[in-house]
Design a protein around this motif. Structure first.
Motif, PDB file in Angstrom:
ATOM      1  N   ALA A  15      14.640  12.847   4.333  1.00 10.20           N
ATOM      2  CA  ALA A  15      13.224  13.227   4.380  1.00 10.20           C
ATOM      3  C   ALA A  15      12.453  12.126   5.106  1.00 10.20           C
ATOM      4  O   ALA A  15      12.741  10.941   4.917  1.00 10.20           O
ATOM      5  CB  ALA A  15      12.673  13.418   2.966  1.00 10.20           C
ATOM      6  N   ILE A  16      11.499  12.512   5.938  1.00  7.25           N
ATOM      7  CA  ILE A  16      10.782  11.541   6.763  1.00  7.25           C
ATOM      8  C   ILE A  16       9.277  11.707   6.633  1.00  7.25           C
ATOM      9  O   ILE A  16       8.736  12.812   6.796  1.00  7.25           O
ATOM     10  CB  ILE A  16      11.170  11.673   8.252  1.00  7.25           C
ATOM     11  CG1 ILE A  16      12.684  11.541   8.434  1.00  7.25           C
ATOM     12  CG2 ILE A  16      10.445  10.613   9.091  1.00  7.25           C
ATOM     13  CD1 ILE A  16      13.138  11.713   9.884  1.00  7.25           C
ATOM     14  N   ILE A  17       8.602  10.593   6.326  1.00 13.72           N
ATOM     15  CA  ILE A  17       7.143  10.518   6.391  1.00 13.72           C
ATOM     16  C   ILE A  17       6.812  10.039   7.801  1.00 13.72           C
ATOM     17  O   ILE A  17       7.000   8.866   8.128  1.00 13.72           O
ATOM     18  CB  ILE A  17       6.578   9.556   5.328  1.00 13.72           C
ATOM     19  CG1 ILE A  17       7.008  10.012   3.922  1.00 13.72           C
ATOM     20  CG2 ILE A  17       5.054   9.489   5.423  1.00 13.72           C
ATOM     21  CD1 ILE A  17       6.674   9.013   2.827  1.00 13.72           C
ATOM     22  N   MET A  18       6.351  10.960   8.642  1.00 15.39           N
ATOM     23  CA  MET A  18       6.153  10.661  10.059  1.00 15.39           C
ATOM     24  C   MET A  18       4.783  10.010  10.256  1.00 15.39           C
ATOM     25  O   MET A  18       3.789  10.676  10.521  1.00 15.39           O
ATOM     26  CB  MET A  18       6.257  11.949  10.878  1.00 15.39           C
ATOM     27  CG  MET A  18       7.533  12.737  10.640  1.00 15.39           C
ATOM     28  SD  MET A  18       7.608  14.262  11.631  1.00 15.39           S
ATOM     29  CE  MET A  18       6.207  15.175  10.974  1.00 15.39           C
ATOM     30  N   ASP A  19       4.720   8.702  10.164  1.00 10.12           N
ATOM     31  CA  ASP A  19       3.443   7.985  10.176  1.00 10.12           C
ATOM     32  C   ASP A  19       3.303   7.161  11.457  1.00 10.12           C
ATOM     33  O   ASP A  19       4.296   6.670  12.002  1.00 10.12           O
ATOM     34  CB  ASP A  19       3.364   7.067   8.954  1.00 10.12           C
ATOM     35  CG  ASP A  19       1.961   6.569   8.699  1.00 10.12           C
ATOM     36  OD1 ASP A  19       0.999   7.198   9.186  1.00 10.12           O
ATOM     37  OD2 ASP A  19       1.810   5.540   8.014  1.00 10.12           O
ATOM     38  N   GLY A  20       2.072   7.018  11.908  1.00  9.54           N
ATOM     39  CA  GLY A  20       1.793   6.120  13.025  1.00  9.54           C
ATOM     40  C   GLY A  20       1.335   6.783  14.305  1.00  9.54           C
ATOM     41  O   GLY A  20       1.124   6.109  15.316  1.00  9.54           O
ATOM     42  N   ASN A  21       1.151   8.104  14.293  1.00  5.74           N
ATOM     43  CA  ASN A  21       0.722   8.790  15.514  1.00  5.74           C
ATOM     44  C   ASN A  21      -0.628   8.281  16.018  1.00  5.74           C
ATOM     45  O   ASN A  21      -0.814   8.041  17.217  1.00  5.74           O
ATOM     46  CB  ASN A  21       0.623  10.297  15.278  1.00  5.74           C
ATOM     47  CG  ASN A  21       1.956  10.959  15.055  1.00  5.74           C
ATOM     48  OD1 ASN A  21       2.996  10.426  15.434  1.00  5.74           O
ATOM     49  ND2 ASN A  21       1.944  12.123  14.417  1.00  5.74           N
ATOM     50  N   ALA A  25      -1.528   6.159  19.544  1.00  4.93           N
ATOM     51  CA  ALA A  25      -2.495   6.583  20.552  1.00  4.93           C
ATOM     52  C   ALA A  25      -3.569   5.518  20.774  1.00  4.93           C
ATOM     53  O   ALA A  25      -3.955   5.242  21.924  1.00  4.93           O
ATOM     54  CB  ALA A  25      -3.143   7.897  20.115  1.00  4.93           C
ATOM     55  N   THR A  26      -4.041   4.911  19.695  1.00  3.09           N
ATOM     56  CA  THR A  26      -5.077   3.887  19.806  1.00  3.09           C
ATOM     57  C   THR A  26      -4.594   2.711  20.645  1.00  3.09           C
ATOM     58  O   THR A  26      -5.353   2.151  21.447  1.00  3.09           O
ATOM     59  CB  THR A  26      -5.501   3.407  18.409  1.00  3.09           C
ATOM     60  OG1 THR A  26      -6.033   4.519  17.666  1.00  3.09           O
ATOM     61  CG2 THR A  26      -6.566   2.317  18.493  1.00  3.09           C
ATOM     62  N   GLN A  27      -3.338   2.318  20.456  1.00  3.43           N
ATOM     63  CA  GLN A  27      -2.767   1.229  21.249  1.00  3.43           C
ATOM     64  C   GLN A  27      -2.809   1.543  22.740  1.00  3.43           C
ATOM     65  O   GLN A  27      -2.847   0.635  23.579  1.00  3.43           O
ATOM     66  CB  GLN A  27      -1.323   0.955  20.815  1.00  3.43           C
ATOM     67  CG  GLN A  27      -1.189   0.303  19.456  1.00  3.43           C
ATOM     68  CD  GLN A  27       0.261   0.173  19.021  1.00  3.43           C
ATOM     69  OE1 GLN A  27       1.185   0.566  19.743  1.00  3.43           O
ATOM     70  NE2 GLN A  27       0.478  -0.379  17.831  1.00  3.43           N
ATOM     71  N   ARG A  28      -2.809   2.809  23.079  1.00  4.79           N
ATOM     72  CA  ARG A  28      -2.823   3.236  24.474  1.00  4.79           C
ATOM     73  C   ARG A  28      -4.206   3.682  24.914  1.00  4.79           C
ATOM     74  O   ARG A  28      -4.375   4.278  25.980  1.00  4.79           O
ATOM     75  CB  ARG A  28      -1.804   4.376  24.669  1.00  4.79           C
ATOM     76  CG  ARG A  28      -0.366   3.867  24.590  1.00  4.79           C
ATOM     77  CD  ARG A  28       0.621   4.940  24.192  1.00  4.79           C
ATOM     78  NE  ARG A  28       1.985   4.392  24.171  1.00  4.79           N
ATOM     79  CZ  ARG A  28       2.461   3.618  23.192  1.00  4.79           C
ATOM     80  NH1 ARG A  28       1.679   3.320  22.152  1.00  4.79           N
ATOM     81  NH2 ARG A  28       3.691   3.136  23.246  1.00  4.79           N
ATOM     82  N   HIS A  36      -0.614  12.636  18.075  1.00  2.83           N
ATOM     83  CA  HIS A  36      -0.011  13.736  17.317  1.00  2.83           C
ATOM     84  C   HIS A  36       0.848  14.626  18.227  1.00  2.83           C
ATOM     85  O   HIS A  36       1.912  15.096  17.821  1.00  2.83           O
ATOM     86  CB  HIS A  36      -1.097  14.564  16.635  1.00  2.83           C
ATOM     87  CG  HIS A  36      -1.821  13.826  15.544  1.00  2.83           C
ATOM     88  ND1 HIS A  36      -1.159  13.180  14.522  1.00  2.83           N
ATOM     89  CD2 HIS A  36      -3.151  13.623  15.318  1.00  2.83           C
ATOM     90  CE1 HIS A  36      -2.047  12.616  13.704  1.00  2.83           C
ATOM     91  NE2 HIS A  36      -3.247  12.870  14.176  1.00  2.83           N
ATOM     92  N   HIS A  37       0.394  14.831  19.438  1.00  4.77           N
ATOM     93  CA  HIS A  37       1.190  15.624  20.385  1.00  4.77           C
ATOM     94  C   HIS A  37       2.493  14.896  20.732  1.00  4.77           C
ATOM     95  O   HIS A  37       3.561  15.519  20.817  1.00  4.77           O
ATOM     96  CB  HIS A  37       0.379  15.909  21.650  1.00  4.77           C
ATOM     97  CG  HIS A  37      -0.602  17.017  21.498  1.00  4.77           C
ATOM     98  ND1 HIS A  37      -0.287  18.332  21.722  1.00  4.77           N
ATOM     99  CD2 HIS A  37      -1.907  17.003  21.108  1.00  4.77           C
ATOM    100  CE1 HIS A  37      -1.348  19.093  21.500  1.00  4.77           C
ATOM    101  NE2 HIS A  37      -2.349  18.321  21.123  1.00  4.77           N
ATOM    102  N   ALA A  38       2.399  13.579  20.907  1.00  6.90           N
ATOM    103  CA  ALA A  38       3.610  12.794  21.186  1.00  6.90           C
ATOM    104  C   ALA A  38       4.563  12.834  19.998  1.00  6.90           C
ATOM    105  O   ALA A  38       5.787  12.920  20.159  1.00  6.90           O
ATOM    106  CB  ALA A  38       3.224  11.351  21.515  1.00  6.90           C
ATOM    107  N   GLY A  39       4.015  12.789  18.794  1.00  7.90           N
ATOM    108  CA  GLY A  39       4.836  12.845  17.597  1.00  7.90           C
ATOM    109  C   GLY A  39       5.536  14.179  17.439  1.00  7.90           C
ATOM    110  O   GLY A  39       6.690  14.246  16.997  1.00  7.90           O
TER     111      GLY A  39
END
Length: 241
Positions: A15-21, A25-28, A36-39
């Motif tokens: 199971a994965i908590i997909m965090d950091g989207n 994006a902010t870093q870029r 979210h689209h990249a994720g």
């Protein structure tokens, strides 16, 4: 039969908590929805990797019951992303023999999204490969509360005796009742909390908290985490002989 104290095989259910989207994006210097689209694109790579590394069940945390607190723009963008993702990926998932299920409370979701979810579950029902479960408008406490209400109604209706309620009873009312409990839970982005995810089911799961932001999480990294799982001791409250 495997030694109950030490698992020599890899995890059957990850199971994965997909965090950091958003931070990705902010870093870029891009909007959070860009992340979210990249994720969402990363999900495909991870799903495709599962059969190669022996993972039969994959559960991903897409949207929590608490995520409604985000800005209206971000929530609306996420709902649009979910609709587009399901419509775009449905045929590919079926062709790749992926069985898709959704868990969470659907009542608050829009009718078009619910219809797409229902159709994806129906069309992939015959699939026998990876079991992909998507947690959408999901919260562990909310799930237990909903399960408890259904259980209480069965008691009130005389279908279940109070003295027969035990820790084996409640899981039959959970959203995950047809799934095995997760063996390994991964959270990306460097945060070390479980964020109301699979609270009941993960009682004896192993956890991995990794610094990688979800859009940068690769199949190779998943493979390393799954590979290291076999060396862990899982005592389930017992002691080593």
């Amino acid at each position: 039969m495997a030694d109950p104290i030490r698992d020599t095989d890899g995890p059957r259910h990850v199971a994965i908590i997909m965090d950091g989207n958003g931070r990705w994006a902010t870093q870029r210097r891009r909007p959070r929805l860009f992340g979210h689209h990249a994720g969402a694109k990363r999900v495909r790579e991870v799903v495709e990797a599962c059969p190669k590394i022996g993972v039969k069940y994959l559960t991903i945390f897409a949207f929590s019951t608490e995520n409604w607190k985000r800005t209206q723009v971000e929530v609306a963008g996420l709902m649009s992303l979910f609709r587009r993702y399901i419509a775009k990926e449905a045929k590919a998932l079926r062709d790749e023999n992926v069985r898709v299920r959704f868990i969470g409370d659907r009542v608050r979701l829009d009718k078009k999204l619910i219809a797409l979810m229902d159709e994806l579950e129906r069309m992939t029902e015959p699939c026998t490969g990876v079991n992909l479960t998507i947690a959408l408008n999901y919260g562990g406490r909310d799930e237990v509360a909903r399960a408890t209400r259904r259980l209480a109604q069965d008691v009130a209706d005389g279908h279940l005796l109070p003295e027969n309620v035990n820790e084996e009873t409640l899981p039959k009312y959970l959203d995950t009742r047809v799934l095995p409990d997760p063996d390994l839970v991964i959270r990306t982005s460097g945060e070390a909390r479980i964020s109301n995810f699979l609270l009941w089911q993960s009682a004896y799961a192993e956890y991995e908290f990794v610094d990688t932001l979800w859009p940068d999480f690769t199949a190779e990294e998943l493979g390393r985490l799954v590979g290291s799982f076999g060396g862990r001791e899982r005592r389930y409250g017992a002691v080593k002989a």
